[in-house]
Design a protein around this motif. Structure first.
Motif, PDB file in Angstrom:
ATOM      1  N   ALA A 165      43.448  46.055  39.412  1.00  0.00           N
ATOM      2  CA  ALA A 165      43.891  45.801  40.785  1.00  0.00           C
ATOM      3  C   ALA A 165      42.989  46.476  41.809  1.00  0.00           C
ATOM      4  N   ASN A 166      42.665  47.737  41.580  1.00  0.00           N
ATOM      5  CA  ASN A 166      41.850  48.472  42.555  1.00  0.00           C
ATOM      6  C   ASN A 166      40.418  47.949  42.597  1.00  0.00           C
ATOM      7  N   ILE A 167      39.896  47.548  41.441  1.00  0.00           N
ATOM      8  CA  ILE A 167      38.547  46.978  41.386  1.00  0.00           C
ATOM      9  C   ILE A 167      38.503  45.645  42.131  1.00  0.00           C
ATOM     10  N   THR A 168      39.511  44.817  41.903  1.00  0.00           N
ATOM     11  CA  THR A 168      39.583  43.524  42.583  1.00  0.00           C
ATOM     12  C   THR A 168      39.749  43.703  44.085  1.00  0.00           C
TER      13      THR A 168
ATOM     14  N   CYS B 249      49.120  44.670  34.680  1.00  0.00           N
ATOM     15  CA  CYS B 249      50.245  45.486  34.197  1.00  0.00           C
ATOM     16  C   CYS B 249      49.810  46.281  32.967  1.00  0.00           C
ATOM     17  N   ASN B 250      49.061  45.635  32.105  1.00  0.00           N
ATOM     18  CA  ASN B 250      48.572  46.275  30.895  1.00  0.00           C
ATOM     19  C   ASN B 250      47.504  47.322  31.212  1.00  0.00           C
ATOM     20  N   VAL B 251      46.526  46.952  32.053  1.00  0.00           N
ATOM     21  CA  VAL B 251      45.425  47.856  32.380  1.00  0.00           C
ATOM     22  C   VAL B 251      45.944  49.134  33.034  1.00  0.00           C
ATOM     23  N   HIS B 252      46.887  48.979  33.959  1.00  0.00           N
ATOM     24  CA  HIS B 252      47.376  50.133  34.721  1.00  0.00           C
ATOM     25  C   HIS B 252      48.633  50.765  34.120  1.00  0.00           C
ATOM     26  N   GLU B 253      49.118  50.203  32.994  1.00  0.00           N
ATOM     27  CA  GLU B 253      50.319  50.709  32.318  1.00  0.00           C
ATOM     28  C   GLU B 253      51.485  50.886  33.288  1.00  0.00           C
ATOM     29  N   SER B 254      51.713  49.831  34.081  1.00  0.00           N
ATOM     30  CA  SER B 254      52.781  49.897  35.076  1.00  0.00           C
ATOM     31  C   SER B 254      53.067  48.497  35.597  1.00  0.00           C
ATOM     32  N   LEU B 255      54.096  48.407  36.424  1.00  0.00           N
ATOM     33  CA  LEU B 255      54.344  47.181  37.175  1.00  0.00           C
ATOM     34  C   LEU B 255      53.749  47.287  38.572  1.00  0.00           C
ATOM     35  N   LEU B 256      52.716  48.124  38.683  1.00  0.00           N
ATOM     36  CA  LEU B 256      51.850  48.183  39.870  1.00  0.00           C
ATOM     37  C   LEU B 256      52.599  48.655  41.121  1.00  0.00           C
ATOM     38  N   GLU B 257      53.640  49.466  40.910  1.00  0.00           N
ATOM     39  CA  GLU B 257      54.431  49.952  42.038  1.00  0.00           C
ATOM     40  C   GLU B 257      53.596  50.747  43.032  1.00  0.00           C
ATOM     41  N   ASP B 258      52.558  51.403  42.545  1.00  0.00           N
ATOM     42  CA  ASP B 258      51.749  52.267  43.407  1.00  0.00           C
ATOM     43  C   ASP B 258      50.479  51.585  43.903  1.00  0.00           C
ATOM     44  N   GLN B 259      50.395  50.259  43.729  1.00  0.00           N
ATOM     45  CA  GLN B 259      49.200  49.523  44.162  1.00  0.00           C
ATOM     46  C   GLN B 259      49.578  48.288  44.977  1.00  0.00           C
ATOM     47  N   GLN B 260      50.578  48.444  45.818  1.00  0.00           N
ATOM     48  CA  GLN B 260      51.103  47.303  46.550  1.00  0.00           C
ATOM     49  C   GLN B 260      50.055  46.655  47.456  1.00  0.00           C
ATOM     50  N   GLU B 261      49.230  47.472  48.102  1.00  0.00           N
ATOM     51  CA  GLU B 261      48.222  46.903  49.005  1.00  0.00           C
ATOM     52  C   GLU B 261      47.222  46.046  48.241  1.00  0.00           C
TER      53      GLU B 261
ATOM     54  N   SER C 212      51.264  31.854  34.690  1.00  0.00           N
ATOM     55  CA  SER C 212      52.628  32.396  34.689  1.00  0.00           C
ATOM     56  C   SER C 212      52.968  33.097  33.373  1.00  0.00           C
ATOM     57  N   ARG C 213      52.065  33.930  32.923  1.00  0.00           N
ATOM     58  CA  ARG C 213      52.372  34.788  31.781  1.00  0.00           C
ATOM     59  C   ARG C 213      52.990  36.087  32.286  1.00  0.00           C
ATOM     60  N   VAL C 214      53.909  36.619  31.535  1.00  0.00           N
ATOM     61  CA  VAL C 214      54.609  37.847  31.905  1.00  0.00           C
ATOM     62  C   VAL C 214      54.070  38.988  31.061  1.00  0.00           C
ATOM     63  N   GLY C 215      53.447  39.956  31.723  1.00  0.00           N
ATOM     64  CA  GLY C 215      52.940  41.134  31.030  1.00  0.00           C
ATOM     65  C   GLY C 215      53.865  42.321  31.217  1.00  0.00           C
ATOM     66  N   HIS C 216      53.507  43.425  30.599  1.00  0.00           N
ATOM     67  CA  HIS C 216      54.298  44.653  30.751  1.00  0.00           C
ATOM     68  C   HIS C 216      53.364  45.839  30.641  1.00  0.00           C
ATOM     69  N   SER C 217      53.920  47.027  30.743  1.00  0.00           N
ATOM     70  CA  SER C 217      53.070  48.213  30.852  1.00  0.00           C
ATOM     71  C   SER C 217      52.285  48.520  29.586  1.00  0.00           C
ATOM     72  N   GLU C 218      52.658  47.941  28.466  1.00  0.00           N
ATOM     73  CA  GLU C 218      51.946  48.218  27.216  1.00  0.00           C
ATOM     74  C   GLU C 218      51.330  46.975  26.598  1.00  0.00           C
ATOM     75  N   GLY C 219      51.279  45.878  27.354  1.00  0.00           N
ATOM     76  CA  GLY C 219      50.678  44.670  26.799  1.00  0.00           C
ATOM     77  C   GLY C 219      50.624  43.545  27.823  1.00  0.00           C
TER      78      GLY C 219
ATOM     79  N   THR D  67      60.080  40.962  38.423  1.00  0.00           N
ATOM     80  CA  THR D  67      58.937  41.490  39.181  1.00  0.00           C
ATOM     81  C   THR D  67      57.830  40.455  39.274  1.00  0.00           C
ATOM     82  N   HIS D  68      57.526  39.789  38.165  1.00  0.00           N
ATOM     83  CA  HIS D  68      56.506  38.729  38.182  1.00  0.00           C
ATOM     84  C   HIS D  68      56.938  37.569  39.069  1.00  0.00           C
ATOM     85  N   LEU D  69      58.212  37.192  38.987  1.00  0.00           N
ATOM     86  CA  LEU D  69      58.705  36.089  39.814  1.00  0.00           C
ATOM     87  C   LEU D  69      58.548  36.404  41.302  1.00  0.00           C
ATOM     88  N   GLN D  70      58.790  37.633  41.675  1.00  0.00           N
ATOM     89  CA  GLN D  70      58.644  38.005  43.082  1.00  0.00           C
ATOM     90  C   GLN D  70      57.181  37.925  43.524  1.00  0.00           C
ATOM     91  N   TRP D  71      56.261  38.299  42.647  1.00  0.00           N
ATOM     92  CA  TRP D  71      54.837  38.132  42.966  1.00  0.00           C
ATOM     93  C   TRP D  71      54.506  36.658  43.146  1.00  0.00           C
TER      94      TRP D  71
END
Length: 270
Positions: free
Chosen positions: A135-138, A158-170, A184-191, A208-212
């Motif tokens: 996310a930050n690179i993009t 989600c996999n790269v950052h091991e999160s649902l990107l809560e801290d990378q909203q911008e 429309s694939r659904v990822g998670h913090s470990e895959g 969370t993905h649906l909201q995105w």
């Protein structure tokens, strides 16, 4: 709103004609896939797609070369091969995660030139191992190359950052603003792929993905743009598998059709 759904050819083991018949019957508008260089094989594929009234999104994923000059030569070769098929657009897994900004920009610039020459839009996928792997690179690329258009497959982040990107909203909001197409694939913090998005244990992750995706749909609606979606849940071993037997824990086709129907129903109200 105007929305089209595409099936991934990735994972298909059926004869291509049978696959396309199933794709059409399920309610898809087309297929996202790469194409062979052999002209006879390519024309056979395009003929089958036409027979089933299915559109084509060209897909480039073969970004293997470490040397930039070699990479550029093959990148152009693959893109020109896809352009010749006159797809709706081309989705590229461009570059490598270890390429510098300037190296990746050389690839983006080449894609822009080929797009301008051909009239075929070329967009770039957010994908692990590629230039837009995080996310930050993009965010940096999109800030410095403001006309860059992307395919958002946010499951990778989600996999790269091991999160649902809560801290990378911008960074996520900027990516959404530049999104032309999404997977429309659904990822998670470990895959990059949950075993089954229908399972209740993934309800928060799915929401969370649906909201995105809702934000992408809203932008396309406001701009009166066609929204395209590929339901790209992958096969084993991208799909989690059982030990020893290596049998997939879910049915790729069934899950992808479910995702299409879920989103069709959701966006009827848009």
């Amino acid at each position: 709103m105007d929305i089209s759904f595409y099936a991934p050819q990735w994972g298909n083991t059926l004869p291509f004609d049978t696959f396309c018949k199933n794709v059409k019957s399920a309610g898809y508008d087309g297929v996202e896939m790469g194409l062979p260089f052999d002209e006879t094989e390519k024309q056979e594929i395009l003929a089958v797609l036409a027979d089933h009234d299915l559109k084509l999104i060209g897909q480039y994923w073969q970004s293997f070369e470490k040397d930039l000059n070699e990479h550029l030569l093959n990148y152009e070769k693959y893109l020109r091969n896809l352009i010749a098929a006159n797809p709706v657009f081309i989705n590229c897994q461009t570059g490598k995660d270890y390429f510098s900004f300037d190296q990746s920009k050389t690839l983006f610039d080449l894609a822009r030139r080929l797009s301008q020459e051909s009239g075929i839009e070329i967009i770039h996928e957010t994908h692990r191992g590629k230039s837009l792997y995080a996310a930050n690179i993009t965010e940096n690329y999109l800030t410095r190359i403001p006309d860059l258009r992307i395919t958002l497959d946010i499951s990778h982040w989600c996999n790269v950052h091991e999160s649902l990107l809560e801290d990378q909203q911008e960074a996520v909001d900027l990516a959404i603003a530049h999104t032309a197409h999404f997977h429309s694939r659904v990822g998670h913090s470990e895959g990059p792929q949950v075993n089954d998005p229908r399972a209740p244990e993934w309800s928060e992750v799915l929401e969370t993905h649906l909201q995105w995706w809702d934000k992408i749909a809203e932008i396309h609606k406001q701009k009166n743009l066609l929204l395209t979606v590929t339901t790209e849940f992958g096969p084993a071993t991208y799909m989690p598998v059982l030990p020893y037997t290596r049998l997939p824990v879910g049915d790729q086709w069934e899950i992808n059709v479910h995702m299409m129907n879920l989103l069709k129903k959701r966006y009827q109200a848009f």
